[in-house]
Design a protein around this motif. Structure first.
Motif, PDB file in Angstrom:
ATOM      1  N   VAL A   1       0.837  -1.190   0.000  1.00 20.80           N
ATOM      2  CA  VAL A   1       0.000   0.000   0.000  1.00 20.80           C
ATOM      3  C   VAL A   1       0.877   1.248   0.000  1.00 20.80           C
ATOM      4  CG1 VAL A   1      -1.783   1.294   1.231  1.00 20.80           C
ATOM      5  CG2 VAL A   1      -1.823  -1.202   1.233  1.00 20.80           C
ATOM      6  N   LEU A   2       0.649   2.110  -0.978  1.00 23.95           N
ATOM      7  CA  LEU A   2       1.342   3.390  -1.068  1.00 23.95           C
ATOM      8  C   LEU A   2       0.476   4.441  -0.382  1.00 23.95           C
ATOM      9  CD1 LEU A   2       3.817   4.872  -2.346  1.00 23.95           C
ATOM     10  CD2 LEU A   2       2.358   5.350  -4.317  1.00 23.95           C
ATOM     11  N   ILE A   3       1.028   5.106   0.628  1.00 17.11           N
ATOM     12  CA  ILE A   3       0.301   6.134   1.378  1.00 17.11           C
ATOM     13  C   ILE A   3       0.935   7.487   1.111  1.00 17.11           C
ATOM     14  CG2 ILE A   3      -0.301   7.007   3.671  1.00 17.11           C
ATOM     15  CD1 ILE A   3      -0.452   4.177   4.660  1.00 17.11           C
ATOM     16  N   ILE A   4       0.091   8.481   0.828  1.00 18.26           N
ATOM     17  CA  ILE A   4       0.564   9.850   0.617  1.00 18.26           C
ATOM     18  C   ILE A   4      -0.215  10.777   1.536  1.00 18.26           C
ATOM     19  CG2 ILE A   4       0.740  11.754  -1.024  1.00 18.26           C
ATOM     20  CD1 ILE A   4       1.310   9.851  -3.195  1.00 18.26           C
ATOM     21  N   ALA A   5       0.523  11.573   2.313  1.00 16.64           N
ATOM     22  CA  ALA A   5      -0.063  12.604   3.168  1.00 16.64           C
ATOM     23  C   ALA A   5       0.435  13.956   2.690  1.00 16.64           C
ATOM     24  CB  ALA A   5       0.329  12.380   4.631  1.00 16.64           C
ATOM     25  N   ILE A   6      -0.469  14.910   2.538  1.00 15.33           N
ATOM     26  CA  ILE A   6      -0.083  16.242   2.055  1.00 15.33           C
ATOM     27  C   ILE A   6      -0.673  17.320   2.955  1.00 15.33           C
ATOM     28  CG2 ILE A   6       0.092  15.462  -0.331  1.00 15.33           C
ATOM     29  CD1 ILE A   6      -2.586  16.828  -0.898  1.00 15.33           C
ATOM     30  N   THR A   7       0.010  18.454   3.004  1.00 19.79           N
ATOM     31  CA  THR A   7      -0.487  19.614   3.725  1.00 19.79           C
ATOM     32  C   THR A   7       0.002  20.874   3.046  1.00 19.79           C
ATOM     33  OG1 THR A   7      -0.670  20.631   5.922  1.00 19.79           O
ATOM     34  CG2 THR A   7       1.485  19.778   5.295  1.00 19.79           C
ATOM     35  N   LEU A   8      -0.732  21.953   3.186  1.00 21.39           N
ATOM     36  CA  LEU A   8      -0.291  23.237   2.645  1.00 21.39           C
ATOM     37  C   LEU A   8       0.854  23.765   3.495  1.00 21.39           C
ATOM     38  CD1 LEU A   8      -3.703  24.970   1.814  1.00 21.39           C
ATOM     39  CD2 LEU A   8      -1.923  24.330   0.173  1.00 21.39           C
ATOM     40  N   PHE A   9       1.962  24.099   2.846  1.00 24.66           N
ATOM     41  CA  PHE A   9       3.103  24.691   3.549  1.00 24.66           C
ATOM     42  C   PHE A   9       3.088  26.208   3.429  1.00 24.66           C
ATOM     43  CE2 PHE A   9       7.560  26.088   3.725  1.00 24.66           C
ATOM     44  CZ  PHE A   9       7.908  25.585   4.975  1.00 24.66           C
ATOM     45  N   SER A  10       2.677  26.696   2.274  1.00 22.12           N
ATOM     46  CA  SER A  10       2.540  28.135   2.036  1.00 22.12           C
ATOM     47  C   SER A  10       1.521  28.305   0.915  1.00 22.12           C
ATOM     48  CB  SER A  10       3.882  28.757   1.644  1.00 22.12           C
ATOM     49  OG  SER A  10       4.291  28.303   0.355  1.00 22.12           O
ATOM     50  N   GLN A  11       1.336  29.517   0.469  1.00 19.07           N
ATOM     51  CA  GLN A  11       0.391  29.755  -0.620  1.00 19.07           C
ATOM     52  C   GLN A  11       0.863  29.131  -1.928  1.00 19.07           C
ATOM     53  OE1 GLN A  11      -0.263  34.003  -0.825  1.00 19.07           O
ATOM     54  NE2 GLN A  11      -1.853  33.930   0.758  1.00 19.07           N
ATOM     55  N   GLN A  12       2.145  28.828  -2.044  1.00 15.71           N
ATOM     56  CA  GLN A  12       2.691  28.284  -3.284  1.00 15.71           C
ATOM     57  C   GLN A  12       3.256  26.875  -3.157  1.00 15.71           C
ATOM     58  OE1 GLN A  12       2.381  29.891  -6.174  1.00 15.71           O
ATOM     59  NE2 GLN A  12       1.344  31.582  -5.138  1.00 15.71           N
ATOM     60  N   LYS A  13       3.358  26.361  -1.933  1.00 18.75           N
ATOM     61  CA  LYS A  13       4.008  25.078  -1.732  1.00 18.75           C
ATOM     62  C   LYS A  13       3.119  24.123  -0.933  1.00 18.75           C
ATOM     63  CE  LYS A  13       8.909  26.529  -1.568  1.00 18.75           C
ATOM     64  NZ  LYS A  13       9.447  25.616  -2.581  1.00 18.75           N
ATOM     65  N   ILE A  14       3.316  22.826  -1.161  1.00 20.87           N
ATOM     66  CA  ILE A  14       2.754  21.822  -0.273  1.00 20.87           C
ATOM     67  C   ILE A  14       3.878  20.926   0.230  1.00 20.87           C
ATOM     68  CG2 ILE A  14       0.559  21.835  -1.518  1.00 20.87           C
ATOM     69  CD1 ILE A  14       1.208  19.041  -2.549  1.00 20.87           C
ATOM     70  N   GLU A  15       3.655  20.339   1.404  1.00 23.19           N
ATOM     71  CA  GLU A  15       4.605  19.397   1.985  1.00 23.19           C
ATOM     72  C   GLU A  15       4.025  17.993   1.830  1.00 23.19           C
ATOM     73  OE1 GLU A  15       7.671  19.423   5.689  1.00 23.19           O
ATOM     74  OE2 GLU A  15       5.615  20.042   6.105  1.00 23.19           O
ATOM     75  N   ILE A  16       4.896  17.041   1.526  1.00 25.35           N
ATOM     76  CA  ILE A  16       4.445  15.703   1.133  1.00 25.35           C
ATOM     77  C   ILE A  16       5.215  14.642   1.903  1.00 25.35           C
ATOM     78  CG2 ILE A  16       4.172  14.096  -0.810  1.00 25.35           C
ATOM     79  CD1 ILE A  16       4.309  16.601  -2.647  1.00 25.35           C
ATOM     80  N   LEU A  17       4.477  13.650   2.413  1.00 26.41           N
ATOM     81  CA  LEU A  17       5.078  12.479   3.045  1.00 26.41           C
ATOM     82  C   LEU A  17       4.587  11.245   2.307  1.00 26.41           C
ATOM     83  CD1 LEU A  17       6.711  11.254   5.437  1.00 26.41           C
ATOM     84  CD2 LEU A  17       4.540  11.126   6.679  1.00 26.41           C
ATOM     85  N   ILE A  18       5.512  10.333   1.965  1.00 24.77           N
ATOM     86  CA  ILE A  18       5.169   9.133   1.189  1.00 24.77           C
ATOM     87  C   ILE A  18       5.709   7.904   1.891  1.00 24.77           C
ATOM     88  CG2 ILE A  18       5.483   7.932  -1.012  1.00 24.77           C
ATOM     89  CD1 ILE A  18       5.548  10.620  -2.375  1.00 24.77           C
ATOM     90  N   GLN A  19       4.834   6.906   2.064  1.00 28.69           N
ATOM     91  CA  GLN A  19       5.208   5.669   2.737  1.00 28.69           C
ATOM     92  C   GLN A  19       4.735   4.463   1.930  1.00 28.69           C
ATOM     93  OE1 GLN A  19       3.267   5.929   6.559  1.00 28.69           O
ATOM     94  NE2 GLN A  19       4.899   7.186   7.443  1.00 28.69           N
ATOM     95  N   LEU A  20       5.354   3.309   2.230  1.00 28.68           N
ATOM     96  CA  LEU A  20       4.949   2.039   1.645  1.00 28.68           C
ATOM     97  C   LEU A  20       4.716   1.058   2.786  1.00 28.68           C
ATOM     98  CD1 LEU A  20       4.622   1.003  -1.304  1.00 28.68           C
ATOM     99  CD2 LEU A  20       6.842  -0.095  -1.049  1.00 28.68           C
ATOM    100  N   HIS A  21       3.517   0.443   2.822  1.00 27.24           N
ATOM    101  CA  HIS A  21       3.123  -0.456   3.905  1.00 27.24           C
ATOM    102  C   HIS A  21       2.767  -1.836   3.357  1.00 27.24           C
ATOM    103  CE1 HIS A  21       2.415   2.370   7.423  1.00 27.24           C
ATOM    104  NE2 HIS A  21       2.695   3.195   6.437  1.00 27.24           N
ATOM    105  N   PRO A  22       2.874  -2.867   4.194  1.00 25.32           N
ATOM    106  CA  PRO A  22       2.359  -4.184   3.790  1.00 25.32           C
ATOM    107  C   PRO A  22       0.832  -4.176   3.814  1.00 25.32           C
ATOM    108  CG  PRO A  22       3.129  -4.257   6.051  1.00 25.32           C
ATOM    109  CD  PRO A  22       3.499  -2.894   5.518  1.00 25.32           C
ATOM    110  N   MET A  23       0.235  -5.194   3.196  1.00 26.85           N
ATOM    111  CA  MET A  23      -1.218  -5.302   3.130  1.00 26.85           C
ATOM    112  C   MET A  23      -1.645  -6.689   3.592  1.00 26.85           C
ATOM    113  SD  MET A  23      -3.667  -4.744  -0.190  1.00 26.85           S
ATOM    114  CE  MET A  23      -5.448  -4.906  -0.008  1.00 26.85           C
ATOM    115  N   ASN A  24      -2.966  -6.844   3.749  1.00 25.62           N
ATOM    116  CA  ASN A  24      -3.555  -8.150   4.083  1.00 25.62           C
ATOM    117  C   ASN A  24      -3.027  -8.701   5.401  1.00 25.62           C
ATOM    118  OD1 ASN A  24      -4.971  -7.982   1.741  1.00 25.62           O
ATOM    119  ND2 ASN A  24      -3.644  -9.364   0.589  1.00 25.62           N
TER     120      ASN A  24
END
Length: 319
Positions: A233-256
Motif C-alpha cells: 500500500v502506497l500512502i501519501i499525506a499532504i499539507t499546505l506549507f505556504s500559498q505556493q508550496k505543499i509538503e508531502i510524506l510518502i510511505q509504503l506499507h504491507p497489506m492483508n
C-alpha cells in the motif's frame, strides 16, 4: 507458480459495495434469493475493484449479475472484460472448500474466480482462477485446491498486463485537487484499504509526526501479476506549507494483515526528467518504509516508483 505459492490477496469491501448489494437484495421475492444476490454482488464488486486498482478495463454493469431480471431468475456473478468475455466470480462462504457452479454459469464464461468471504463480510480473499475449458461440462463444484493463482487469469488479457505500468504512469494524480476532496480512482481513505483495525491504527500512527497533514490517501500497488509478490500500500499525506508550496510524506506499507514488507522493495522519488532524488529499500523486518518529507511548488511534477528489481510500477503526480 504452484498452488502452495497462491497469493494471499484480500480485498476490502466498503460501504459502496454493501449499498449496491442491499439495493439488489431488497428487490427479491424471498430472503433466500436476496441473500444469494447480496453475496453474488459483493463477489463481483470485489473482483471489479481488483481490476480497477490494476487499471484494467472491466464493464461492471454489462453483466447478467447487474441485470435486474437475469439476477432474479438465475444464480449469476459474472463480470464482463471487454473484448475478452465473461468472468464468473463465485462466492465462497467462510469454511467452504469448493466453488459451487450452477448450470447457468457453465456456458459463455472464460473461467471462474473463487471469492471467499470473511465472517463479517468486510473483506474477501481472491482464492484463484480456473479456465472454463479445463473443467468437465458436468462439474457442479470445483475444489479450492484445484484453483490456479490469479496470474493465470491474465493470460487472457496479456496486452493489459504488458501495459500495466505504462497505463499507471500516464494517469497524472493532481494533488492540489485533493484539498477540494477531488480524488482520482483508486486513491482511497485508509479505512477502505486496511481490513484490520490494528493495521489501520498502525498506518495512522506512522504518519502522526506529520500532524499538519490535511489529506491522507492510499492506493494498492500490486506487483503480483509478474512476480507473485504480495500487494503493498502506497500512502501519501499532504499539507499546505505556504500559498505556493505543499509538503508531502510518502510511505509504503504491507497489506492483508502482513507484519512486514517483502525484502528489497525500492521506493523511489524522481523528478519528471527521471533524475532520482530519493530512494529507500525495504529490509526483511521493515513494517513500512518512507521517503524523507519534501516540498514542491504548485504546478511541479514528480514520479514515485515501486520496484522489486524485476518489475516496476510508476505513479505520476502534479502538485
Amino acid at each position: 507458480m504452484s498452488n502452495t505459492e497462491r497469493l494471499d490477496l484480500k480485498i476490502p469491501l466498503g460501504q459502496k459495495a454493501h449499498a449496491i448489494a442491499r439495493q439488489f437484495a431488497v428487490e427479491q421475492t424471498t430472503p433466500q434469493k436476496g441473500k444469494q444476490i447480496y453475496l453474488n454482488t459483493l463477489a463481483v464488486y470485489a473482483v471489479y475493484s481488483y481490476f480497477k486498482w490494476l487499471h484494467i478495463e472491466v464493464a461492471l454493469e454489462e453483466g447478467d449479475s447487474w441485470h435486474p431480471i437475469k439476477q432474479a431468475l438465475f444464480d449469476v456473478a459474472d463480470l464482463v472484460i471487454p473484448n475478452i468475455g465473461k468472468l464468473e466470480c463465485r462466492p465462497v462462504k467462510p469454511g467452504e472448500m469448493t466453488l459451487f457452479l450452477p448450470p447457468e454459469v457453465m456456458e459463455n464464461r472464460i473461467g471462474y474466480v473463487g471469492v471467499q468471504f470473511s465472517e463479517r463480510l468486510d473483506k474477501v480473499q481472491l482464492l484463484g482462477f480456473v479456465r472454463r475449458d479445463t473443467i468437465s461440462p458436468a462439474s457442479e463444484q470445483i475444489p479450492i485446491a484445484n484453483l490456479k493463482p490469479l496470474n493465470f487469469l491474465f493470460d487472457y488479457i496479456p496486452d493489459a498486463v504488458a501495459h500495466l505500468a505504462l497505463n499507471a504512469s500516464q494517469i497524472r494524480v493532481n494533488l492540489n485537487q485533493w484539498f477540494e476532496n477531488l480524488f482520482e480512482n483508486n486513491w482511497m481513505p485508509l479505512e477502505e484499504i486496511f481490513s484490520s483495525i490494528n493495521q489501520k491504527k498502525f498506518a495512522l500512527r506512522s504518519i502522526s509526526s506529520f500532524r499538519k497533514a490535511s489529506v491522507v490517501r492510499a492506493k494498492i500497488i500490486d506487483l503480483a501479476l509478474q512476480i507473485g509478490n504480495q500487494p503493498v500500500v502506497l500512502i501519501i499525506a499532504i499539507t499546505l506549507f505556504s500559498q505556493q508550496k505543499i509538503e508531502i510524506l510518502i510511505q509504503l506499507h504491507p497489506m492483508n494483515e502482513k507484519t512486514y514488507l517483502p525484502s528489497n522493495l525500492k521506493l523511489i522519488l524522481q523528478v519528471e526528467s527521471g533524475e532520482i532524488l530519493q530512494e529507500v529499500v525495504s529490509r526483511s523486518n521493515d513494517n513500512f518504509i518512507q521517503l524523507k518529507r519534501f516540498r514542491g511548488n504548485f504546478g511541479e511534477g514528480f514520479n514515485i516508483q515501486v520496484s522489486d528489481g524485476d518489475f516496476t510500477i510508476k505513479e505520476t503526480f502534479v502538485i
